[in-house]
Scaffold this motif. Structure first.
Motif, PDB file in Angstrom:
ATOM      1  N   PHE A  55      24.127  -9.448  -8.481  1.00 51.75           N
ATOM      2  CA  PHE A  55      23.123 -10.313  -7.854  1.00 51.75           C
ATOM      3  C   PHE A  55      23.899 -11.876  -7.570  1.00 51.75           C
ATOM      4  CE2 PHE A  55      19.610  -8.229 -10.305  1.00 51.75           C
ATOM      5  CZ  PHE A  55      19.454  -7.185  -9.404  1.00 51.75           C
ATOM      6  N   TRP A  57      25.146 -13.649  -9.972  1.00 51.03           N
ATOM      7  CA  TRP A  57      24.986 -14.455 -11.123  1.00 51.03           C
ATOM      8  C   TRP A  57      26.163 -14.243 -12.299  1.00 51.03           C
ATOM      9  CZ3 TRP A  57      19.342 -12.283 -12.055  1.00 51.03           C
ATOM     10  CH2 TRP A  57      18.632 -12.489 -11.121  1.00 51.03           C
ATOM     11  N   GLN A  65      18.707 -20.678 -15.220  1.00 52.47           N
ATOM     12  CA  GLN A  65      17.719 -21.509 -14.739  1.00 52.47           C
ATOM     13  C   GLN A  65      17.089 -22.158 -15.611  1.00 52.47           C
ATOM     14  OE1 GLN A  65      15.386 -18.469 -12.458  1.00 52.47           O
ATOM     15  NE2 GLN A  65      13.781 -20.240 -12.285  1.00 52.47           N
ATOM     16  N   GLU A  67      14.675 -24.365 -16.429  1.00 54.41           N
ATOM     17  CA  GLU A  67      13.220 -24.236 -16.668  1.00 54.41           C
ATOM     18  C   GLU A  67      12.830 -23.101 -17.281  1.00 54.41           C
ATOM     19  OE1 GLU A  67      14.550 -25.453 -14.088  1.00 54.41           O
ATOM     20  OE2 GLU A  67      13.797 -27.532 -13.555  1.00 54.41           O
TER      21      GLU A  67
ATOM     22  N   LYS B  54      14.161 -26.250  -4.941  1.00 55.01           N
ATOM     23  CA  LYS B  54      14.821 -27.320  -5.966  1.00 55.01           C
ATOM     24  C   LYS B  54      15.875 -26.255  -6.764  1.00 55.01           C
ATOM     25  CE  LYS B  54      13.168 -28.391 -10.046  1.00 55.01           C
ATOM     26  NZ  LYS B  54      12.532 -28.930 -11.171  1.00 55.01           N
ATOM     27  N   PHE B  55      15.332 -25.044  -6.842  1.00 54.79           N
ATOM     28  CA  PHE B  55      16.423 -24.083  -7.457  1.00 54.79           C
ATOM     29  C   PHE B  55      17.314 -23.612  -6.506  1.00 54.79           C
ATOM     30  CE2 PHE B  55      12.451 -22.700 -10.122  1.00 54.79           C
ATOM     31  CZ  PHE B  55      12.738 -23.784 -11.079  1.00 54.79           C
ATOM     32  N   TRP B  57      16.557 -21.874  -3.659  1.00 53.40           N
ATOM     33  CA  TRP B  57      16.135 -20.800  -2.920  1.00 53.40           C
ATOM     34  C   TRP B  57      15.475 -21.161  -1.730  1.00 53.40           C
ATOM     35  CZ3 TRP B  57      13.088 -18.759  -7.602  1.00 53.40           C
ATOM     36  CH2 TRP B  57      14.058 -18.422  -8.781  1.00 53.40           C
ATOM     37  N   GLN B  65      15.526 -11.165  -3.742  1.00 52.03           N
ATOM     38  CA  GLN B  65      16.100 -10.327  -4.506  1.00 52.03           C
ATOM     39  C   GLN B  65      15.438  -9.001  -4.502  1.00 52.03           C
ATOM     40  OE1 GLN B  65      15.676 -11.950  -8.778  1.00 52.03           O
ATOM     41  NE2 GLN B  65      16.814 -10.065  -9.624  1.00 52.03           N
TER      42      GLN B  65
END
Lengths: 215, 215
Positions: A55, A57, A65, A67, B54-55, B57, B65
């Protein structure tokens, strides 16, 4: 369909990773629950790292991430309290678990698989200890009355390493994107929150199967 | 602590988005469940888009995904069956919902808020209709005996637009990363799967409060 295919269509495939905190919840709960629903468990250890890499990552989404990661530890505290499980936030997350994963693969059809998995998970998520070394894995094997020397040697053999890579490859092909993931036949259920749903589905499939006139 | 602060510390803040499929499940369930636990609901509409941006995306993770997205629709079918809710996979996802979100903000303290939110969600996730236009929102308002012309005008005013931006800003500051999210005081609960846990937590907080000698 062979008899074995027919049996596994009503069993619960349990795809898990010793580094995964939500897999911890399922490893601790699955045997008692599956027995309650009379559903056999098919243990499927696999590595999450290569799935996340696919993916794009380079780490767990709970690390990448911020949060979601912060929330995860609060959620884990609450979930463990709900299930009556011990919990310590690991000082190192996610923990590498190559060796215990390979040992688990040796035991998927053995009576000690559940006890072994529980013990490794407790070391990671309750005792806050590293789990990817021969001393710790050996300790667990000895507790279970198994031969650490023999088992660790077998786990580190090429066929054993290959088997874990193959399981991970199969997980990718099945569309698995996290752990724990459950399969009943071709039906996927993702996350510890769906363990009960998956077991109910498996139990109903079996009943449906048994009640057809051709049986 | 004012009386209002004390009340909201035992209420359930419900952060939701009309475009979010898991918010659909909670919108449909929350009123009956909250009544059962005698917990007041504080409705908090906000926009997920700016949170995802903000992330980094540019869309929902269920779109970005592929594997998770495919699973989500299977999970939604099962969850809706479990809860006895109608379900049609939206032909367009996630749907823009600016106008109905702004109308919902006008109604957060009004008796029609629950009915309005349910109706908008049903249009999106059961009737597979667009929801971000004055005709559809007007239809719903008329059904509820409200004045569509007056309400839509108010929803499109600058103060109303600002209020939705402010709610979204507050969501970010609270560390919200998805929807639905629930808060009981400072305690965050993420996802429709945690609605019951959040209500139990709110009900227990209230009981604890009531039983202290100083009350």
């Amino acid at each position: 369909m062979t008899q074995s295919d027919a049996a596994s269509a009503h069993a619960l495939e349990f795809w898990f990773e010793f580094g995964s905190n939500y897999s911890y919840l399922s490893v601790m709960r699955i045997e008692a629950l599956a027995a309650q629903y009379a559903v056999p468990i098919l243990w499927r250890p696999f590595l999450l790292g290569p799935i996340f890499k696919k993916f794009g990552w380079d780490n767990s989404p709970f690390v990448l991430q911020k949060e979601k990661g912060m929330y995860t530890w609060i959620d884990m505290t609450r979930q463990c309290e709900k299930y009556g499980l011990p919990w310590t936030r690991p000082t190192h997350f996610p923990r590498s678990a190559l060796l215990p994963m390979r040992v688990a693969l040796l035991g998927v059809d053995q009576p000690w698989i559940g006890a072994f998995c529980k013990r490794i998970m407790q070391l990671n998520f309750a005792a806050d200890r590293e789990i990817d070394n021969p001393e710790v894995v050996g300790e667990v094997l000895t507790e279970l009355g198994l031969s650490p020397h023999h088992m660790i040697e077998a786990a580190c053999s090429e066929p054993s390493k290959l088997r874990l890579r193959e399981n991970t490859q199969t997980a990718m092909q099945l569309g698995i994107f996290g752990a724990p993931t459950f399969f009943v036949g071709t039906g996927m259920f993702w996350g510890n929150d769906r363990l009960e749903d998956a077991l109910i589905f498996a139990a109903r499939s079996r009943q449906g199967k048994l009640s057809t006139p051709s049986e």
